[in-house]
Design an enzyme around this catalytic site. Structure first.
Site, short mmCIF file in Angstrom:
data_model
loop_
_atom_site.label_atom_id
_atom_site.label_comp_id
_atom_site.label_asym_id
_atom_site.label_seq_id
_atom_site.Cartn_x
_atom_site.Cartn_y
_atom_site.Cartn_z
N HIS A 2 67.36 -16.71 10.05
CA HIS A 2 68.40 -17.12 10.43
C HIS A 2 68.60 -18.49 11.34
O HIS A 2 67.87 -18.72 12.20
CB HIS A 2 69.38 -15.99 11.30
CG HIS A 2 70.82 -16.44 11.81
ND1 HIS A 2 71.92 -16.44 10.88
CD2 HIS A 2 71.35 -17.01 12.70
CE1 HIS A 2 72.80 -16.62 11.50
NE2 HIS A 2 72.84 -17.02 12.68
N SER A 32 65.49 -18.36 13.72
CA SER A 32 64.92 -17.00 14.30
C SER A 32 64.86 -16.00 12.92
O SER A 32 65.43 -16.04 12.14
CB SER A 32 66.04 -16.22 15.09
OG SER A 32 66.74 -17.00 16.17
N ASN A 88 64.70 -10.88 7.90
CA ASN A 88 65.47 -12.18 7.48
C ASN A 88 65.45 -13.41 8.21
O ASN A 88 64.83 -13.14 9.34
CB ASN A 88 66.93 -11.90 7.67
CG ASN A 88 68.09 -12.75 7.07
OD1 ASN A 88 68.06 -13.47 6.09
ND2 ASN A 88 69.06 -13.04 7.93
N ASP A 129 72.95 -9.87 11.67
CA ASP A 129 72.08 -10.62 12.56
C ASP A 129 71.69 -10.13 14.01
O ASP A 129 71.85 -10.87 15.01
CB ASP A 129 72.82 -12.06 12.92
CG ASP A 129 72.85 -13.03 11.63
OD1 ASP A 129 72.12 -12.70 10.51
OD2 ASP A 129 73.89 -13.55 11.33
#
Length: 318
Positions: A111, A138, A109, A147
């Site tokens: 972020h 990130s 992912n 996260d």
């Protein structure tokens, strides 16, 4: 590029990061390809763009479905597309723990903050309110905790004196488009790229007591202080195209037995083979790093001074 990693991208809206990946994948040397784009909203704008660029698309409406039920459909579509990895690109629906477990270590992912700072939402305003001079983005591995997975790459973005959350978000989005594809390329090649393989070998070898690294015979080697070399990292050393780890076996008998049992993994090194060393291929894809760690320990024990091996034996009893 042959044997490219197969990527499934999950989106919920316009899919600008998805678009950046589709365009990156058009390069002949890109190590990944986008094999399916899935949206949890049939009206997501990114679906039209992906379809126009020739990417297979799937629209799954999550409304009225329980999370685990929807994620089961999602998993089925990714599996049908034979995806190796899952990329979240503006996917706004929380994933069930069961789905995350199925793709553990294979889902990433992006972020909009410099993790571990500002997990969750409202990252841009939180950075501004905190008086930060830089923010950024990130790329991280997805875990059940929000996260919190391993950070694979980051890009810093300066916060200007007159920035609002919206103006900062616009610049960070540009950084995201640059960072995500580059980091994904590194991530999907980590099991075959020589520099990444050397980093993993180095971490394991240098974790052993009193180990130092030194180039020997043109290859990175690891030796015990006051002792001998116990491992070498070999990359195309004899122009054979092989990336491997050379360690000490118990002798030529064990060496021959290992090669006979698994010739795709083990091989006889050109120079060290007659001395009973064994080569372990690291470039075949998935490596058993626990087994490699054990080999390094066994080879270390054959090379370390007695004062260290005695301490290791004592420590192993506790």
């Amino acid at each position: 590029m042959a044997n490219r990693a197969r990527i499934g991208v999950l989106i919920s809206g316009r899919g600008s990061n998805m678009a950046a990946m589709i365009y990156a994948a058009k390069a002949s040397d890109c190590p990944f390809e986008i094999v399916v784009v899935i949206a949890n909203d049939p009206e997501a704008g990114g679906l039209k763009l992906a379809a126009a660029e020739g990417a297979p698309v799937v629209a799954l409406d999550h409304r009225g479905m329980k999370r685990a039920e929807f994620d089961a459909y999602l998993h089925a579509e990714l599996t049908a597309a034979r995806c190796d990895y899952v990329v979240l690109a503006g996917y706004m629906r929380l994933l069930s723990d069961g789905f995350v477990d199925k793709w553990a270590g294979r889902m990433v992912n992006i972020h909009p903050s410099l993790l571990p700072k500002y997990k969750g939402l409202d990252t841009h305003q939180r950075a501004i309110d905190s008086g930060d001079r830089v923010s950024g983005c990130s790329v991280h591995v997805v875990t059940a905790e929000l996260d919190a997975g391993e950070v694979l790459g980051q890009t810093e973005v300066a916060i200007l004196p007159d920035d609002t959350a919206d103006t900062l978000a616009d610049r960070i989005l540009i950084a995201e488009h640059q960072l995500y594809s580059r980091t994904l390329a590194n991530f999907v090649t980590r099991n075959v790229r020589p520099d990444a393989l050397l980093d993993q070998v180095r971490d394991l070898a240098l974790a052993l007591p009193e180990v130092e690294e030194k180039t020997s015979h043109g290859s990175p080697g690891f030796f015990v202080t006051g002792g001998k070399f116990f491992a070498y990292f070999s990359y195309n050393h004899h122009h054979d195209g092989v990336t491997g780890l050379l360690v000490k076996a118990s002798g030529v008998e064990e060496q021959a037995m290992l090669i006979e049992q698994n010739p795709d993994l083990y091989y006889r090194p050109a120079y060290l083979g007659p001395s009973g060393w064994i080569g372990i291929r690291l470039d075949a894809g998935e490596n058993d790093w626990s087994d490699i760690s054990d080999w390094l320990k066994k080879s270390w024990l054959k090379s370390a001074p007695k004062r260290l091996t005695k301490l290791m034996s004592v420590a192993a009893q506790f």
